[in-house]
Design a protein around this motif. Structure first.
Motif, PDB file in Angstrom:
ATOM      1  N   ALA A 143      42.464  44.852  36.259  1.00 15.48           N
ATOM      2  CA  ALA A 143      41.500  43.973  35.583  1.00 15.48           C
ATOM      3  C   ALA A 143      40.865  42.988  36.555  1.00 15.48           C
ATOM      4  CB  ALA A 143      42.195  43.216  34.449  1.00 15.48           C
ATOM      5  N   VAL A 144      41.687  42.404  37.436  1.00 15.15           N
ATOM      6  CA  VAL A 144      41.144  41.465  38.424  1.00 15.15           C
ATOM      7  C   VAL A 144      40.155  42.168  39.349  1.00 15.15           C
ATOM      8  CG1 VAL A 144      41.698  39.971  40.383  1.00 15.15           C
ATOM      9  CG2 VAL A 144      43.186  39.989  38.376  1.00 15.15           C
ATOM     10  N   ALA A 169      32.627  44.042  39.090  1.00  9.33           N
ATOM     11  CA  ALA A 169      31.535  43.764  38.145  1.00  9.33           C
ATOM     12  C   ALA A 169      30.679  42.606  38.632  1.00  9.33           C
ATOM     13  CB  ALA A 169      32.113  43.455  36.770  1.00  9.33           C
ATOM     14  N   GLU A 170      31.304  41.595  39.236  1.00  8.35           N
ATOM     15  CA  GLU A 170      30.550  40.461  39.778  1.00  8.35           C
ATOM     16  C   GLU A 170      29.602  40.925  40.871  1.00  8.35           C
ATOM     17  OE1 GLU A 170      28.874  37.442  41.826  1.00  8.35           O
ATOM     18  OE2 GLU A 170      29.531  37.460  39.742  1.00  8.35           O
ATOM     19  N   TYR A 219      42.579  34.195  35.421  1.00 12.69           N
ATOM     20  CA  TYR A 219      43.544  35.223  35.820  1.00 12.69           C
ATOM     21  C   TYR A 219      44.751  34.588  36.499  1.00 12.69           C
ATOM     22  CZ  TYR A 219      40.497  39.217  34.812  1.00 12.69           C
ATOM     23  OH  TYR A 219      39.729  40.177  34.187  1.00 12.69           O
ATOM     24  N   ALA A 274      36.542  32.583  35.949  1.00 15.29           N
ATOM     25  CA  ALA A 274      37.257  33.787  35.509  1.00 15.29           C
ATOM     26  C   ALA A 274      38.499  34.033  36.367  1.00 15.29           C
ATOM     27  CB  ALA A 274      36.323  34.994  35.567  1.00 15.29           C
ATOM     28  N   GLN A 322      32.243  33.224  37.971  1.00 13.53           N
ATOM     29  CA  GLN A 322      33.284  34.103  38.517  1.00 13.53           C
ATOM     30  C   GLN A 322      34.494  33.301  38.971  1.00 13.53           C
ATOM     31  OE1 GLN A 322      33.411  37.291  38.337  1.00 13.53           O
ATOM     32  NE2 GLN A 322      35.307  37.524  39.495  1.00 13.53           N
ATOM     33  N   SER A 350      36.974  42.915  37.612  1.00 15.12           N
ATOM     34  CA  SER A 350      36.149  41.717  37.476  1.00 15.12           C
ATOM     35  C   SER A 350      35.364  41.439  38.752  1.00 15.12           C
ATOM     36  CB  SER A 350      37.037  40.516  37.136  1.00 15.12           C
ATOM     37  OG  SER A 350      36.305  39.309  37.160  1.00 15.12           O
TER      38      SER A 350
END
Length: 291
Positions: free
Chosen positions: A271-272, A278-279, A253, A249, A246, A275
């Motif tokens: 999107a950030v 989702a993490e 970004y 990722a 993560q 993410s």
């Protein structure tokens, strides 16, 4: 940035459940090992009856703790509060920095209404243990969140990078290092106990020492099992890998940030935040808690 008061409330609830969950588990493992010690290792001046009673007490208290854990259900409470806190934080950042569906070009009344609707009954399954001070209502929109929406684009971009992307990247990186070190530490403890048990078993088999080592072998086995159980409970190595991924990722970004136009900005923030959400879902799956 000052986020919705509920974020702090859910954070406090998650920390409360987490502390109690791990403390009880740790105490239970200590009691099981203690029972193995008093049952297996002779103590001068103490009768077998006393040792047997002590072992029974330790096992009994451990069993009671297991029943208590099942009744309190702190694991579910911890996950529910953490899920609610992270969802609320992400929603606040989406609102404050103009993500998709919260674009800064929209009317403020429309955006605030959508925020309140999405907040909805967030945290309905969370027991709040420390409620934050509020004004005259239960509004979750803070003045700082409103001021962030009014920033010029360049200032908004810099602030989102510092307060969200960089902050979270550093947090995930530090937690990855923390869990990696803890994983190595507990595996080392387990290996030491296993090697000691092996050595004692060999000495017992060869009869090279005048005392009975059978009890000590059992103690080493109990210690190795306790270390393994604790390692599996904390999932250190798995979390270290997940948090490291993560962090990578988030750095990706961050590298894209300077290339974004104002038109691309809402999708980027969405999107950030997606993410990070989702993490959190992956984190719960790694710990064996299905949503």
């Amino acid at each position: 940035m000052e986020l919705a008061p509920f974020c702090a409330e859910a954070d406090a609830a998650a920390a409360w459940h987490q502390r109690r969950f791990f403390r009880i588990h740790l105490l239970q493992l200590v009691l099981v090992v203690a029972a193995a010690v008093v049952a297996a290792v002779p103590i001068p001046g103490t009768t077998q009856l006393v040792l047997g009673v002590l072992a029974a007490v330790f096992f009994g208290v451990s069993l009671v703790l297991r029943v208590v854990m099942a009744q309190w259900n702190d694991e579910s409470g911890w996950y529910a509060a953490r899920r609610a806190a992270e969802s609320a934080k992400s929603l606040c950042y989406r609102y404050a920095f103009g993500a998709t569906d919260f674009e800064r070009s929209r009317a403020e009344e429309e955006v605030e209404k959508r925020f309140i609707e999405e907040f909805g009954t967030l945290g309905a399954d969370v027991l709040l243990v420390d409620e934050a001070p509020r004004g005259d209502d239960y509004s979750e929109v803070t003045e700082e969140m409103r001021r962030a929406r009014a920033l010029e684009f360049e200032s908004l971009r810099r602030r989102y990078f510092g307060e969200r992307i960089e902050d979270q990247e550093r947090w995930f990186s530090s937690r990855a290092v923390h869990h990696l070190r803890r994983s190595r530490r507990w595996i080392t403890f387990m290996l030491i106990a296993e090697v000691a048990g092996l050595a004692l078993a060999v000495l017992k088999a060869t009869g090279q020492v005048p005392i009975d080592l059978g009890g000590f072998v059992g103690v080493m086995s109990a210690l190795a099992a306790a270390f393994l159980a604790w390692t599996q409970l904390r999932q250190h190595s798995t979390l270290a890998a997940s948090y490291r991924a993560q962090a990578v990722a988030l750095r990706a970004y961050g590298r894209r940030l300077a290339l974004l136009s104002e038109e691309e900005w809402p999708g980027f923030v969405a999107a950030v935040e997606g993410s990070l959400t989702a993490e959190h879902s992956r984190w719960q799956s790694l710990l064996g808690f299905g949503r």
